[in-house]
Write a protein that holds these residues in place. Sequence first.
Motif, PDB file in Angstrom:
ATOM      1  N   UNK A 125       0.993  -1.415  -0.117  1.00 24.24           N
ATOM      2  CA  UNK A 125       0.401   0.257  -0.113  1.00 24.24           C
ATOM      3  C   UNK A 125       1.066   0.839  -0.336  1.00 24.24           C
ATOM      4  N   UNK A 126       0.544   2.118  -0.675  1.00 25.84           N
ATOM      5  CA  UNK A 126       0.856   3.875  -0.945  1.00 25.84           C
ATOM      6  C   UNK A 126      -0.368   4.769  -0.959  1.00 25.84           C
ATOM      7  N   UNK A 127      -0.007   5.527   0.455  1.00 22.15           N
ATOM      8  CA  UNK A 127      -0.581   6.615   0.809  1.00 22.15           C
ATOM      9  C   UNK A 127       0.340   7.320   0.316  1.00 22.15           C
ATOM     10  N   UNK A 129      -0.601  11.603   1.786  1.00 18.92           N
ATOM     11  CA  UNK A 129      -1.163  12.265   3.195  1.00 18.92           C
ATOM     12  C   UNK A 129      -0.394  13.875   3.559  1.00 18.92           C
ATOM     13  N   UNK A 130      -0.788  15.155   3.925  1.00 20.25           N
ATOM     14  CA  UNK A 130       0.358  16.288   4.348  1.00 20.25           C
ATOM     15  C   UNK A 130       1.505  16.243   3.326  1.00 20.25           C
ATOM     16  N   UNK A 131       1.428  16.358   2.121  1.00 22.45           N
ATOM     17  CA  UNK A 131       2.754  16.398   1.423  1.00 22.45           C
ATOM     18  C   UNK A 131       3.566  15.189   0.999  1.00 22.45           C
ATOM     19  N   UNK A 132       3.426  14.436   1.840  1.00 21.65           N
ATOM     20  CA  UNK A 132       4.415  13.476   1.606  1.00 21.65           C
ATOM     21  C   UNK A 132       3.524  11.669   1.267  1.00 21.65           C
ATOM     22  N   UNK A 133       4.952  11.117   1.740  1.00 25.73           N
ATOM     23  CA  UNK A 133       4.382   8.923   1.116  1.00 25.73           C
ATOM     24  C   UNK A 133       4.591   8.417   2.915  1.00 25.73           C
ATOM     25  N   UNK A 134       3.716   7.887   2.815  1.00 32.67           N
ATOM     26  CA  UNK A 134       3.585   6.050   3.465  1.00 32.67           C
ATOM     27  C   UNK A 134       3.572   5.135   3.088  1.00 32.67           C
TER      28      UNK A 134
END
Length: 379
Positions: A125-127, A129-134
Amino acid sequence: MNQIPQTFDVIIIGGGLAGLSSAIHLSKYGFKVLLIEKNSYPKHKVCGEYISNEVLPYLEFLGIDVFQLGAQKINKFELSTPKNKLLKSDLSLGGFGISRYTLDNALYEKVRSCHVKTVKDSVMDVQFLNDGFSVATKNNNTFKSKIVIGAYGKRSALDVSLQRKFIKEKSPFLAVKTHVKGDFPNDLVALHNFKGGYCGVSKVENDTINLCYITDFEAFKAYKDIDAFQEQVVFKNTYLKSIFKNAAPVFEKPLTISQISFSNKRPIENHIIMCGDTAGMIHPLCGNGMSMAIRSAQMASQLIIEYLQGKIPSRYTLEKAYQKSWNNAFGTRLKVGHVVAKLFSKNQLAEVLLTVLNRFPALLPKIIKQTHGKPMVIK
């Protein structure tokens, strides 16, 4: 207990040609790069293994000399129809033949010497959020980054989670690849058509011939196995029959891959910058998918560097710039690939087309030029 997330400038998902090239390029500028790849090196892959010379300047920039690795220089081209009409042409720009086994491994060794962090794992999974990736992986790792490059190949479970349009469409093609030892010119790449498909033939390192063909999976299923399909369909093309019958196999058995899609893809998905086959595939009939992967890595890496250095002011501008670069570099190629593949899928039309090309020999080099590009300019 969950591991503490690790943060990088760029995370690259997939360690094929595009992913490895990007990792080397970005590391040259001092960025913290993570490469996630599920397989080990070296590894054979289903691939035509012919590359246009357009990428030689970039590979030199990355520190890779393909001819030291044994690549064969190629400057001639042959094309045959299912009824065995043959057309020949010189390749003005030319190319070279090298196996993915050798080239991928050389790039991987270069990645390791550049101190890029590599992880053998699968991304689940790639999320954003807040101008960044997890980025979450199968082995319960979580990594964070400013940029994510998708370079994981033709199709993946990640495409499903991203709800990419092409993944829902029918993908009717099957590809088969093998290596053999036999008599075939070092400087020639050939594309031989048969009913429902076509086969690329070229030399790679160690005096080995790469044979890679693609066909309609539904048509293939009518036969007992690969041997039966080749005997009853592929070998109707006498050029292919001669090559296969007079060669000794190197592989214990051929490699196969199904569910190949040539549908249009988007080079940006959920702010992930897609490279190589992940962004778009050209029909093998036009060749040069390996070159496209390497070129897209160069384009993406250069723009990402400018973004991380503050020269590109926003993510929106970065994504628009990459979209434009992708379309400028590959839009025409992909269209030509679709048209040519469609024409040659109709056997009678293919015969007519070859007659026209024989009558007007200047047309074929012009078509080839549309898929070979120009030598890359390295900034």
